[in-house]
Enzyme design. Structure first.
Site, PDB file in Angstrom:
ATOM      1  CD  GLU A 133      -1.738  -2.399   1.187  1.00 55.42           C
ATOM      2  OE1 GLU A 133      -2.428  -3.248   0.612  1.00 55.42           O
ATOM      3  OE2 GLU A 133      -0.734  -2.675   1.863  1.00 55.42           O
ATOM      4  CG  HIS A 203     -11.059  -8.108   5.839  1.00 55.79           C
ATOM      5  ND1 HIS A 203     -10.391  -8.914   6.720  1.00 55.79           N
ATOM      6  CD2 HIS A 203     -10.378  -8.165   4.667  1.00 55.79           C
ATOM      7  CE1 HIS A 203      -9.341  -9.458   6.111  1.00 55.79           C
ATOM      8  NE2 HIS A 203      -9.319  -9.010   4.865  1.00 55.79           N
TER       9      HIS A 203
END
Length: 400
Positions: A133, A203
């Protein structure tokens, strides 16, 4: 996170991309349902929401829709991930400098938001990145500073934190530190966020407040397919770095007739979804459907009650003017979001309203938020601000 763990996460996301399973983990594991559970997971009723524009006439009545789009009169039935895909398709087709990149996006992404784009525009414009990321954000900053329109995807909002330094210390400050000689305003970073019913603590998070503290970044969270398409196109074309957070539970649950043309909706402007006179209720993203149900419960149980519902849409810069105007009318404010209570963006709204509407307030501002704990898997149902908790917030404001 190791490669093996990230692959496991991708597998989880792929399962999430299908209609969401039952919240209760044990029943999901030990029972074989005769039919797939609903796409809305733990948020039933979205398909019947009055906030959903399910007809062409309703879609074309969307506030701030360009006149040319309304006159064309063309819509297509889309869910939220399809409208996001459509927005990127239009962006790629109208801007030769636009590129889409991220983990697995060339295959369509784990939520299918980029499906078909690599085949249509080629591997040089829609391509996969390594599992980094920080690298995705840094690459996007460099690409945007060189004049490209960079559309990055972070596979889950929970994964954005390794990119925090790049976004907060580089993207947000690029224009300022160079005296406007350079900028990375062509950068848009998309990411799925919020709970889905079985995501657990890696998540399910809502990271908007972390970034709202940073001058130089804009943050947008849509509630529906029409909004997602228009706001994403506006974000991609805005010459400031923007984080575009997509409530993943709505990817399939929210379905509307979406205008087929190229249109943008305004960033930094809230929308009054329902007018009222007694209490202002504010939310964004998927929380709006919970608030809609809570308002219906409150207006049924409290005779004569009239609630005003506002979709903030943009977290930064947020539309304080619309909220202040509403609270000065109603005298009460309820704010709800899935992120934890402490330091959540509701606190910023509450502080501003207390400052600007103090003499008009009839009750303390009510915040209905996630709890100050890690996001729990089996207790997710009790963590998210549901209809009853939101109703209680409205009741407290009215009865104070």
């Amino acid at each position: 996170m190791s490669f093996a763990l990230r692959r496991s996460a991708t597998a989880l996301a792929t399962r999430t991309a299908a209609p969401a399973r039952s919240l209760h983990a044990s029943s999901a594991l030990h029972a074989a349902p005769s039919s797939p559970p609903p796409a809305e997971g733990f948020m039933p009723g979205i398909a019947h929401s009055k906030l959903i524009r399910s007809t062409t006439e309703a879609a074309l009545a969307t506030p701030d829709l360009p006149k040319a789009i309304v006159q064309a009169g063309q819509t297509t039935k889309m869910n939220l991930f399809q409208s996001v895909n459509n927005a990127m398709d239009i962006a790629l087709g109208t801007d030769d400098t636009a590129v889409v990149f991220g983990e697995d996006v060339a295959f369509g992404g784990v939520f299918r938001c980029t499906i078909g784009l690599a085949e249509k525009y080629g591997k040089d414009r829609v391509f996969n990145t390594p599992l980094t990321e920080q690298g995705i954000a840094g690459f996007g900053i460099g690409l945007a500073s060189a004049g490209h329109t960079a559309i990055a995807e972070i596979q889950f909002g929970d994964y954005v934190f390794p990119a925090f330094d790049q976004l907060v210390n580089e993207a947000a400050k690029f224009r300022y530190r160079s005296g406007n000689l350079f900028n990375c305003g062509g950068l848009t970073v998309r990411m799925p966020c919020n709970a889905v019913g079985h995501g657990g603590h890696y998540h399910s998070q809502s990271p908007e407040a972390y970034f709202a503290h940073t001058p130089g970044l804009k943050i947008v969270i849509p509630r529906s397919p029409i909004q997602a398409k228009g706001l994403l196109l506006a974000a991609i074309r805005e010459k400031n770095p923007i984080l575009f957070m997509e409530p993943k539970i709505l990817y399939r649950a929210a379905v509307e007739q979406v205008p087929t043309g190229d249109y943008e909706l305004p960033i930094g402007k809230a929308e009054v979804l329902k007018e009222g006179k007694d209490v202002t209720v504010v939310g964004w993203g998927s929380q709006l459907y919970v608030l809609e149900n809570a308002i219906q419960m409150a207006e049924k149980r409290i005779p004569g009650l009239s609630c005003e519902l506002i979709d903030l849409r943009t977290i930064s810069p947020w539309d304080s003017e619309t909220i202040i105007k509403s609270v000065n009318k109603t005298g009460r404010l309820v704010i709800a979001h899935e992120a934890p209570l402490t330091g959540g963006f509701a606190a910023e709204i509450a502080s501003t309203v207390q400052d600007k509407c103090f003499l008009r307030l009839e009750a303390p501002v009510q915040r209905v938020c996630g709890w100050d704990t890690p996001f729990p898997l089996i207790f997710e149902k009790f963590y998210v601000p549901d209809m009853v908790r939101c109703y209680e917030g409205i009741r407290r404001a009215i009865e104070y």
